[in-house]
Design a protein around this motif. Structure first.
Motif, PDB file in Angstrom:
ATOM      1  N   TRP A   1      11.943 -10.220  -1.887  1.00  0.00           N
ATOM      2  CA  TRP A   1      12.432  -8.633  -1.849  1.00  0.00           C
ATOM      3  C   TRP A   1      11.288  -8.220  -1.396  1.00  0.00           C
ATOM      4  N   ARG A   2      10.928  -7.250  -0.633  1.00  0.00           N
ATOM      5  CA  ARG A   2       9.785  -6.020  -1.084  1.00  0.00           C
ATOM      6  C   ARG A   2       9.888  -4.842  -1.041  1.00  0.00           C
TER       7      ARG A   2
ATOM      8  N   VAL B   1       1.014   1.857  -1.299  1.00  0.00           N
ATOM      9  CA  VAL B   1       0.148   1.676  -0.496  1.00  0.00           C
ATOM     10  C   VAL B   1      -0.761   2.992  -0.264  1.00  0.00           C
ATOM     11  N   ARG B   2      -1.723   2.298  -0.464  1.00  0.00           N
ATOM     12  CA  ARG B   2      -3.538   2.877  -0.423  1.00  0.00           C
ATOM     13  C   ARG B   2      -3.419   3.861   1.040  1.00  0.00           C
TER      14      ARG B   2
ATOM     15  N   SER C   1       2.652  -6.182   0.577  1.00  0.00           N
ATOM     16  CA  SER C   1       3.395  -4.849  -0.335  1.00  0.00           C
ATOM     17  C   SER C   1       2.523  -3.255  -0.581  1.00  0.00           C
ATOM     18  N   ASP C   2       1.295  -4.264  -0.595  1.00  0.00           N
ATOM     19  CA  ASP C   2      -0.130  -3.165  -0.286  1.00  0.00           C
ATOM     20  C   ASP C   2      -0.101  -3.003   1.020  1.00  0.00           C
ATOM     21  N   GLY C   3       0.235  -3.152   1.829  1.00  0.00           N
ATOM     22  CA  GLY C   3       0.096  -2.987   3.383  1.00  0.00           C
ATOM     23  C   GLY C   3      -1.287  -3.064   4.303  1.00  0.00           C
ATOM     24  N   ALA C   4      -1.897  -4.359   3.216  1.00  0.00           N
ATOM     25  CA  ALA C   4      -3.669  -5.098   3.572  1.00  0.00           C
ATOM     26  C   ALA C   4      -3.025  -5.103   4.674  1.00  0.00           C
ATOM     27  N   ASP C   5      -2.028  -6.040   5.061  1.00  0.00           N
ATOM     28  CA  ASP C   5      -2.595  -7.136   6.803  1.00  0.00           C
ATOM     29  C   ASP C   5      -1.693  -5.952   7.537  1.00  0.00           C
TER      30      ASP C   5
END
Length: 385
Positions: free
Chosen positions: A192-193, A198-199, A220-224
């Motif tokens: 699951w995500r 997301v900053r 989940s943090d959008g870093a990629d």
């Protein structure tokens, strides 16, 4: 992979006890203080049970004193958080129900019972049942440190390891060959995500290049995010949906994704400045957040369950309709769960996806969903609308 069919939560923050069905696209809307985010958090806690981080996650929320239902309880009723999910596999016809209870540290004669710190949460019980025929079969049953698990031949076995009160059996029993049902449920829930943190500030990882590694699903943090875009553009070779979604929100603008070297990058060309590429560090919070949502919803490989909590944050109201269309498009490939303050977004999703948004409200101090019956389903009249 099994899909989520039903969720139950009790004793957690404003969730006194609630059980409700989950479909391909679930939309929850309501004002501040109604407990929408607690519904979302309960889902996240279920995932941490699969990954072995449940008690740590509860401790990070402030411990049991903070997360327990603050209202009245029946006399003698233990102070516990109970979470449950029912998953269904359309291919095999099997249904899986996992439930876990977490409570306060046990004390005997004033002394702490078991290996635990005084204030940390403890797993009190776990159960996993599988229904492949007329009757469900219990394949995992735990009460405190004791219990059993069924092996691949259906025989009851002891856990074979000393479980700490802070560990879940679902995460600890990792032998997928001996315990295939646990493996199925664990893998499904771990995949699951959740997208809520997301900053987009100046120090956000979204504003920097990332390693050029094939990335089919957004973290989940959008870093990629840059790697997600590069994967669509240069591995899959298909950015039609992504380009259309960006143009839908920003007419005349174009997303630029260069061939990566050791790092992946992206930029934006706006209609007003056709010869200049704006780097992520130059983009507004709203533009960058919309791009992150596009990266979550239009990726090469969607997770089996995708949850969004207030994705409208920082977005201009005119972006609600383009965002709604992306959400509906994603729901045709996976299950999508949306929690929002925005009635405009909820209405746009309803119009584009033909679903009924569910109003979250408070009833006698507890979070409830308008039209939900105590049996855990919605009234037939509402389902037919």
């Amino acid at each position: 992979m099994p899909a989520v069919r039903e969720i139950e939560a009790a004793g957690y923050r404003s969730l006194k006890t609630i059980r409700f069905p989950v479909g391909p696209l679930s939309v929850f809307v309501g004002g501040n203080g109604t407990g929408k985010t607690n519904l979302y958090r309960a889902l996240g806690l279920l995932q941490t049970a699969a990954s072995g981080r449940l008690t740590r996650a509860l401790a990070a929320e402030g411990g049991m004193e903070s997360v327990l239902w603050a209202g009245t309880r029946r006399k003698g009723e233990p102070a516990r958080v109970r979470l449950s999910a029912e998953l269904a596999d359309e291919t095999t016809g099997h249904a899986y129900t996992y439930a876990v209870e977490v409570g306060l540290v046990s004390q005997v004669g004033g002394a702490i019972y078991g290996a635990a710190f005084a204030l940390e949460p403890q797993v009190k019980s776990e159960r996993l049942t599988v229904q492949a025929g007329a009757r469900p079969v219990t394949v995992l049953d735990r009460d405190g440190p004791a219990g059993f698990v069924r092996d691949e031949e259906g025989r009851k076995r002891s856990f074979g390891t000393d479980l700490l009160p802070t560990e879940t059996a679902l995460a600890a029993l990792q032998d997928g060959v001996r315990f295939p049902e646990l493996q199925i449920v664990r893998q499904a829930m771990e995949a699951w995500r959740f997208y809520h943190d997301v900053r987009t500030d100046a120090g956000s990882p979204l504003r920097r290049p990332c390693l050029a590694v094939t990335t089919p699903t957004l973290a989940s943090d959008g870093a990629d995010l840059a790697a997600v875009f590069a994967t669509l553009a240069h591995i899959r070779g298909d950015t039609v949906d992504l380009d259309a979604a960006f143009a839908d929100a920003f007419p005349g603008a174009r997303l630029v994704v260069p061939q990566p070297d050791r790092e992946a990058r992206f930029g934006v060309i706006f209609a007003e400045y056709p010869k200049r590429i704006f780097e992520p560090s130059e983009l507004s919070d709203g533009t960058l957040r919309y791009l992150a949502l596009a990266g979550a919803l239009l990726v090469y490989r969607l997770p089996p369950f995708l949850a969004l909590n207030e994705p409208e944050t920082s977005l201009h109201p005119d972006l609600m309709e383009p965002l709604a269309r992306m959400i509906v498009q994603a729901s045709k490939r996976t299950q999508v769960w949306l929690v929002t303050h925005s009635e405009r977004l909820a209405g746009a999703v309803a119009e584009a996806g033909g679903v009924r948004p569910r109003l979250v409200l408070k009833r006698d101090g507890a979070t409830w969903i308008d039209g939900l019956r105590l049996a855990g389903n919605f009234s037939q009249d509402e389902e037919d609308e």
